[in-house]
Motif scaffolding. Structure first.
Motif: not given
Length: 243
Positions: A81-83, A155-164, A171-174
């Motif tokens: 997912f991209l912003d 692996l189902a999803e990759l969420l990219f986060t900066t932690g603000t 972040v790898m989500l199965t």
């Protein structure tokens, strides 16, 4: 392993005409959502997208985002997912970091053509609208054939986060993690089949995705909104859709 895509196919048969995703004057029923997903998945497959490939896409607050998200998983690929407000530079950087096979967006990305293989998300969604327009029992049977069987630890999803702050980290989500997240959300919030939830949060963020997944898995209705900027839009959505 139970997953959202397979659940949507069952809902398309059980409550085909129920509204699944709403945005302003547009909506997708559960059957129409699955038809679009299958159409997008077929086209992605023709582009070479397959098992384990990373597919980046703009997380726009529109029905095409929900369809793209599930179409990626229908191909056995990984959703990234991209912003929707991200700069082309940042989007290209995440695509490179994720090793993405393709980027679905309508942002101008010509400057990064060497780093990203870009296709129009809007056009892919439009083309998917032409897939199996006959509908009916034949469509339901075709959708049932398209169910997937991922392993729990796939692996189902990759969420990219900066932690603000800082550089985005993936972040790898199965599939197992995603299922337990949505089940926890359904139980924690108490989502019911007849609920209509307004979701104005950015869909590349974890909490917004928790709600989106849970609402669709439960067979409820989600009304998408592009942020909180206009109070009148919130008021109109609540009044017009009974959120």
């Amino acid at each position: 392993m139970d997953n959202l895509f397979n659940r949507l196919i069952d809902l398309a048969a059980a409550c085909p005409d129920k509204k699944a995703v709403v945005f302003k004057g547009e909506y997708l029923t559960y059957r129409e959502l699955c038809r679009r997903i299958a159409g997008m998945a077929e086209r992605l497959g023709k582009e070479g997208v397959g098992q384990g490939d990373r597919v980046c896409f703009s997380a726009v607050s529109k029905p095409e985002m929900a369809a793209a998200y599930m179409a990626v998983q229908a191909c056995g690929a990984v959703a990234v997912f991209l912003d929707k407000n991200g700069t082309p530079e940042n989007m290209a950087a995440i695509c490179e970091e994720a090793g993405a096979k393709i980027l679905l967006t309508d942002k101008p990305m010509k400057e990064y053509a060497e780093k990203c293989r870009v296709q129009s998300l809007r056009e892919l969604y439009r083309q998917a609208g032409e897939w199996r327009q006959d509908g009916g029992a034949d469509l339901d049977a075709e959708l049932q054939k398209r169910k997937t069987a991922p392993a729990e630890e796939d692996l189902a999803e990759l969420l990219f986060t900066t932690g603000t702050t800082g550089k985005p980290k993936g972040v790898m989500l199965t599939y197992k993690a995603v299922y337990h997240i949505l089940a926890n959300t359904i139980e924690g919030i108490g989502i019911r089949e007849d609920d209509i939830l307004l979701l104005p949060l950015p869909l590349n963020h974890s909490f917004a995705l928790r709600v989106l997944r849970a609402v669709l898995y439960r067979g409820a209705t989600v009304v998408l909104q592009n942020g909180f900027t206009f109070a009148k839009e919130v008021e109109n959505n609540v009044a017009n859709h009974g959120c």
